[in-house]
Design a protein around this motif. Structure first.
Motif, mmCIF file in Angstrom:
data_model
loop_
_atom_site.group_PDB
_atom_site.id
_atom_site.type_symbol
_atom_site.label_atom_id
_atom_site.label_comp_id
_atom_site.label_asym_id
_atom_site.label_seq_id
_atom_site.Cartn_x
_atom_site.Cartn_y
_atom_site.Cartn_z
ATOM 1 N N TRP A 14 0.849 -1.186 0.000
ATOM 2 C CA TRP A 14 0.000 0.000 0.000
ATOM 3 C C TRP A 14 0.884 1.234 0.000
ATOM 4 N N ILE A 15 0.633 2.149 -0.915
ATOM 5 C CA ILE A 15 1.397 3.395 -0.997
ATOM 6 C C ILE A 15 0.462 4.599 -0.903
ATOM 7 N N GLY A 21 -2.589 8.174 7.661
ATOM 8 C CA GLY A 21 -2.985 6.768 7.624
ATOM 9 C C GLY A 21 -4.461 6.611 7.311
ATOM 10 N N THR A 22 -5.101 5.696 7.992
ATOM 11 C CA THR A 22 -6.526 5.451 7.772
ATOM 12 C C THR A 22 -7.372 6.133 8.847
ATOM 13 N N SER A 23 -7.037 7.377 9.136
ATOM 14 C CA SER A 23 -7.764 8.119 10.166
ATOM 15 C C SER A 23 -9.211 8.404 9.766
ATOM 16 N N HIS A 32 -1.662 1.064 -4.598
ATOM 17 C CA HIS A 32 -0.717 0.042 -4.140
ATOM 18 C C HIS A 32 0.127 -0.411 -5.325
ATOM 19 N N GLU A 33 1.149 -1.155 -5.036
ATOM 20 C CA GLU A 33 2.010 -1.719 -6.083
ATOM 21 C C GLU A 33 2.064 -3.226 -5.904
ATOM 22 N N ILE A 34 1.888 -3.925 -7.013
ATOM 23 C CA ILE A 34 1.911 -5.384 -7.018
ATOM 24 C C ILE A 34 3.248 -5.807 -7.610
ATOM 25 N N ARG A 35 3.963 -6.626 -6.854
ATOM 26 C CA ARG A 35 5.300 -7.028 -7.292
ATOM 27 C C ARG A 35 5.476 -8.538 -7.233
ATOM 28 N N PRO A 43 0.914 -1.160 -11.230
ATOM 29 C CA PRO A 43 0.313 -0.120 -10.396
ATOM 30 C C PRO A 43 -1.149 -0.455 -10.135
ATOM 31 N N GLY A 44 -1.512 -0.576 -8.863
ATOM 32 C CA GLY A 44 -2.870 -0.956 -8.509
ATOM 33 C C GLY A 44 -3.579 0.105 -7.695
#
Length: 161
Positions: A14-15, A21-23, A32-35, A43-44
């Protein structure tokens, strides 16, 4: 073909932390990035309907793409074994998902492969090429792993050799 158990190692990072954050639901990005080692990064994000970035791949896109690609790979394999020479293959697949109060699920995927095969003097070649779609569907790992139907509506054209 290799049989047995296979593992797939994928990292999703997650980027989307925009500083807090998730406030809050609107306070974070969905990117997010899938590697996978040795492969290009994907790139997700979430679907734009869920506050995601439309320019990035979302899980729903990837699921439909996985079903389509798996079918294609099996189909090409079976055609090669059967002597059907495929010149072109394109699938315009469509996945349908329902979302009810935040609980979503796919209800179906429809594959629409458009295949061009080389003529071989065999009058039954188109019939065989059509039938191989059914066989590919039966073997597809993705289709065999989901709990909703994946349908296939193929079109087969012939070009002269």
């Amino acid at each position: 073909m290799a049989s047995g158990e296979h593992e797939y190692h994928v990292s999703v990072e997650w980027i989307g932390n925009q500083g807090s954050g998730t406030s809050g639901y609107r306070e974070y990005g969905r990117n997010h990035e899938i590697r996978v080692e040795g492969k290009p990064t994907i790139p997700g994000s979430a679907d734009p309907a869920f506050r995601g970035d439309a320019a990035r791949w979302n899980p729903e896109d990837l699921l439909v793409a996985s079903a389509s690609a798996c079918h294609k790979l099996w189909y090409l394999h079976l055609c090669a074994e059967a002597g059907v020479v495929v010149e072109q293959y394109r699938d315009d697949a469509v996945g349908t998902m329902i979302d009810t109060a935040g609980e979503g699920r796919f209800t179906r995927i429809v594959l629409r492969p458009q295949v061009t095969i080389r003529s071989g003097g065999n009058a039954d070649l188109v019939t065989l090429a059509q039938a191989l779609h059914h066989a590919a569907h039966e073997k597809c790992y993705i289709a065999n792993s989901v709990n909703f139907p994946i349908e296939c509506e193929p079109v087969v054209d012939v070009v002269e050799a």
